[in-house]
Structure formats: C-alpha cells, structure tokens
Design a protein around this motif. Structure first.
Motif, PDB file in Angstrom:
ATOM      1  N   ASP A  53       0.834  -1.209   0.000  1.00 39.66           N
ATOM      2  CA  ASP A  53       0.000   0.000   0.000  1.00 39.66           C
ATOM      3  C   ASP A  53       0.865   1.253   0.000  1.00 39.66           C
ATOM      4  OD1 ASP A  53      -2.326  -1.493  -0.009  1.00 39.66           O
ATOM      5  OD2 ASP A  53      -2.685  -1.284   2.153  1.00 39.66           O
ATOM      6  N   LEU A  54       1.947   1.233   0.790  1.00 40.82           N
ATOM      7  CA  LEU A  54       2.839   2.383   0.863  1.00 40.82           C
ATOM      8  C   LEU A  54       3.477   2.665  -0.497  1.00 40.82           C
ATOM      9  CD1 LEU A  54       4.319   4.498   2.641  1.00 40.82           C
ATOM     10  CD2 LEU A  54       6.078   2.751   2.994  1.00 40.82           C
ATOM     11  N   VAL A  55       4.007   1.632  -1.116  1.00 40.33           N
ATOM     12  CA  VAL A  55       4.637   1.795  -2.426  1.00 40.33           C
ATOM     13  C   VAL A  55       3.606   2.267  -3.444  1.00 40.33           C
ATOM     14  CG1 VAL A  55       5.796   0.591  -4.323  1.00 40.33           C
ATOM     15  CG2 VAL A  55       6.485   0.136  -1.950  1.00 40.33           C
ATOM     16  N   ASP A  56       2.436   1.638  -3.462  1.00 40.43           N
ATOM     17  CA  ASP A  56       1.382   2.026  -4.408  1.00 40.43           C
ATOM     18  C   ASP A  56       0.963   3.480  -4.230  1.00 40.43           C
ATOM     19  OD1 ASP A  56       1.411  -0.489  -5.506  1.00 40.43           O
ATOM     20  OD2 ASP A  56      -0.420  -1.167  -4.492  1.00 40.43           O
ATOM     21  N   LYS A  57       0.916   3.933  -2.990  1.00 36.35           N
ATOM     22  CA  LYS A  57       0.516   5.315  -2.697  1.00 36.35           C
ATOM     23  C   LYS A  57       1.428   6.303  -3.426  1.00 36.35           C
ATOM     24  CE  LYS A  57       0.212   8.581   1.128  1.00 36.35           C
ATOM     25  NZ  LYS A  57       0.296   8.756   2.589  1.00 36.35           N
ATOM     26  N   PHE A  58       2.736   6.051  -3.387  1.00 36.63           N
ATOM     27  CA  PHE A  58       3.669   6.980  -4.010  1.00 36.63           C
ATOM     28  C   PHE A  58       3.804   6.763  -5.509  1.00 36.63           C
ATOM     29  CE2 PHE A  58       4.794   7.227   0.468  1.00 36.63           C
ATOM     30  CZ  PHE A  58       4.716   8.593   0.644  1.00 36.63           C
ATOM     31  N   VAL A  59       3.636   5.535  -5.975  1.00 36.46           N
ATOM     32  CA  VAL A  59       3.656   5.273  -7.415  1.00 36.46           C
ATOM     33  C   VAL A  59       2.510   6.025  -8.084  1.00 36.46           C
ATOM     34  CG1 VAL A  59       3.261   3.498  -9.178  1.00 36.46           C
ATOM     35  CG2 VAL A  59       4.884   3.070  -7.328  1.00 36.46           C
ATOM     36  N   THR A  60       1.335   6.005  -7.455  1.00 34.47           N
ATOM     37  CA  THR A  60       0.186   6.704  -8.043  1.00 34.47           C
ATOM     38  C   THR A  60       0.356   8.223  -8.020  1.00 34.47           C
ATOM     39  OG1 THR A  60      -1.047   6.654  -5.958  1.00 34.47           O
ATOM     40  CG2 THR A  60      -1.451   4.859  -7.509  1.00 34.47           C
ATOM     41  N   LYS A  61       1.280   8.709  -7.177  1.00 39.94           N
ATOM     42  CA  LYS A  61       1.579  10.142  -7.156  1.00 39.94           C
ATOM     43  C   LYS A  61       2.683  10.508  -8.140  1.00 39.94           C
ATOM     44  CE  LYS A  61       0.064  11.056  -2.460  1.00 39.94           C
ATOM     45  NZ  LYS A  61       0.401  11.641  -1.160  1.00 39.94           N
ATOM     46  N   GLY A  62       3.188   9.493  -8.859  1.00 39.31           N
ATOM     47  CA  GLY A  62       4.180   9.758  -9.899  1.00 39.31           C
ATOM     48  C   GLY A  62       5.620   9.499  -9.506  1.00 39.31           C
ATOM     49  N   VAL A  63       5.867   8.978  -8.317  1.00 40.87           N
ATOM     50  CA  VAL A  63       7.236   8.693  -7.895  1.00 40.87           C
ATOM     51  C   VAL A  63       7.676   7.377  -8.534  1.00 40.87           C
ATOM     52  CG1 VAL A  63       8.755   8.323  -5.906  1.00 40.87           C
ATOM     53  CG2 VAL A  63       6.784   9.858  -5.697  1.00 40.87           C
ATOM     54  N   GLU A  64       8.906   7.344  -9.014  1.00 39.44           N
ATOM     55  CA  GLU A  64       9.443   6.134  -9.636  1.00 39.44           C
ATOM     56  C   GLU A  64       9.591   5.019  -8.601  1.00 39.44           C
ATOM     57  OE1 GLU A  64      10.180   5.522 -12.854  1.00 39.44           O
ATOM     58  OE2 GLU A  64       9.391   7.502 -13.374  1.00 39.44           O
ATOM     59  N   ASP A 103      12.942   4.748  -6.930  1.00 37.17           N
ATOM     60  CA  ASP A 103      13.193   5.826  -5.974  1.00 37.17           C
ATOM     61  C   ASP A 103      12.522   5.530  -4.633  1.00 37.17           C
ATOM     62  OD1 ASP A 103      14.698   7.210  -7.839  1.00 37.17           O
ATOM     63  OD2 ASP A 103      13.015   8.476  -8.475  1.00 37.17           O
ATOM     64  N   ILE A 104      11.322   4.973  -4.700  1.00 33.23           N
ATOM     65  CA  ILE A 104      10.590   4.621  -3.475  1.00 33.23           C
ATOM     66  C   ILE A 104      11.358   3.542  -2.713  1.00 33.23           C
ATOM     67  CG2 ILE A 104       8.467   3.651  -2.536  1.00 33.23           C
ATOM     68  CD1 ILE A 104       7.101   4.746  -5.152  1.00 33.23           C
ATOM     69  N   LEU A 105      11.773   2.501  -3.429  1.00 34.17           N
ATOM     70  CA  LEU A 105      12.498   1.413  -2.771  1.00 34.17           C
ATOM     71  C   LEU A 105      13.821   1.894  -2.182  1.00 34.17           C
ATOM     72  CD1 LEU A 105      11.813  -1.557  -5.209  1.00 34.17           C
ATOM     73  CD2 LEU A 105      10.620  -0.963  -3.090  1.00 34.17           C
ATOM     74  N   LYS A 106      14.504   2.787  -2.888  1.00 34.66           N
ATOM     75  CA  LYS A 106      15.761   3.337  -2.379  1.00 34.66           C
ATOM     76  C   LYS A 106      15.512   4.136  -1.092  1.00 34.66           C
ATOM     77  CE  LYS A 106      19.621   6.325  -3.525  1.00 34.66           C
ATOM     78  NZ  LYS A 106      20.181   7.298  -4.445  1.00 34.66           N
ATOM     79  N   ALA A 107      14.479   4.971  -1.091  1.00 36.88           N
ATOM     80  CA  ALA A 107      14.160   5.774   0.085  1.00 36.88           C
ATOM     81  C   ALA A 107      13.768   4.885   1.267  1.00 36.88           C
ATOM     82  CB  ALA A 107      13.037   6.762  -0.232  1.00 36.88           C
ATOM     83  N   ILE A 108      13.010   3.836   1.004  1.00 36.89           N
ATOM     84  CA  ILE A 108      12.619   2.907   2.064  1.00 36.89           C
ATOM     85  C   ILE A 108      13.859   2.224   2.628  1.00 36.89           C
ATOM     86  CG2 ILE A 108      11.417   0.729   2.541  1.00 36.89           C
ATOM     87  CD1 ILE A 108       9.219   1.705   0.570  1.00 36.89           C
ATOM     88  N   GLY A 109      14.765   1.805   1.751  1.00 37.84           N
ATOM     89  CA  GLY A 109      16.012   1.187   2.209  1.00 37.84           C
ATOM     90  C   GLY A 109      16.826   2.126   3.079  1.00 37.84           C
ATOM     91  N   GLU A 110      16.883   3.405   2.704  1.00 38.62           N
ATOM     92  CA  GLU A 110      17.606   4.397   3.502  1.00 38.62           C
ATOM     93  C   GLU A 110      16.962   4.570   4.875  1.00 38.62           C
ATOM     94  OE1 GLU A 110      17.511   7.773   0.906  1.00 38.62           O
ATOM     95  OE2 GLU A 110      19.124   6.985  -0.371  1.00 38.62           O
ATOM     96  N   GLU A 111      15.645   4.602   4.902  1.00 41.43           N
ATOM     97  CA  GLU A 111      14.948   4.743   6.186  1.00 41.43           C
ATOM     98  C   GLU A 111      15.147   3.517   7.077  1.00 41.43           C
ATOM     99  OE1 GLU A 111      13.632   7.415   7.543  1.00 41.43           O
ATOM    100  OE2 GLU A 111      14.286   8.459   5.745  1.00 41.43           O
ATOM    101  N   ILE A 112      15.172   2.337   6.468  1.00 42.18           N
ATOM    102  CA  ILE A 112      15.431   1.120   7.237  1.00 42.18           C
ATOM    103  C   ILE A 112      16.823   1.198   7.860  1.00 42.18           C
ATOM    104  CG2 ILE A 112      15.881  -1.369   7.042  1.00 42.18           C
ATOM    105  CD1 ILE A 112      13.562  -1.407   4.958  1.00 42.18           C
TER     106      ILE A 112
END
Length: 70
Positions: free
Chosen positions: A16-27, A30-39
């Motif tokens: 759901d988190l990934v889908d939320k940002f994909v639908t807003k136009g984020v690659e 980029d989402i997976l990279k940001a999630i990895g950084e936050e982890i």
C-alpha cells in the motif's frame, strides 16, 4: 511464539505504501531506495539507543510549579 500473520500484514502495508507513491508519480526504484535508507536509519538508531523509552531524559509529567498552575 507469534504466528507469521504479522508478516502478511506487513507485506500488505508495504504494498500500500509503495502504491501510494507510485500513483503520485514517484518512480518505483526511488521509493524502494528511500525505504532502504529509512530502514538503515532505523537500524543505526536502534544500535545507538536500543530502548529509548528507558531514557531518564524523558519527562514523564509536566511541571506544575508555575504561578498559574494552582
């Protein structure tokens, strides 16, 4: 021991988190990279302070010693 049901819940929340940002136009990458950084940030914070709730610096209750408190 907890069942693995929490893993299924986590997977759905992650999707759901990934889908939320994909639908807003984020690659997607980029989402997976940001999630990895936050982890990694969470991992480092956990190493520095394994249980922040035990910190003595946390004020349990506000001080009531100011003039208008009585």
């Amino acid at each position: 021991m907890m069942s693995d049901e929490w893993r299924a819940d986590l997977r759905l929340m992650f999707e759901d988190l990934v889908d939320k940002f994909v639908t807003k136009g984020v690659e997607h990458e980029d989402i997976l990279k940001a999630i990895g950084e936050e982890i990694e940030n969470r991992r480092k914070a956990k190493e520095r302070d394994p249980d922040p709730a035990e910190d003595d610096s946390v004020i349990e209750e506000p001080a009531n010693d100011w003039p208008a408190a009585t």
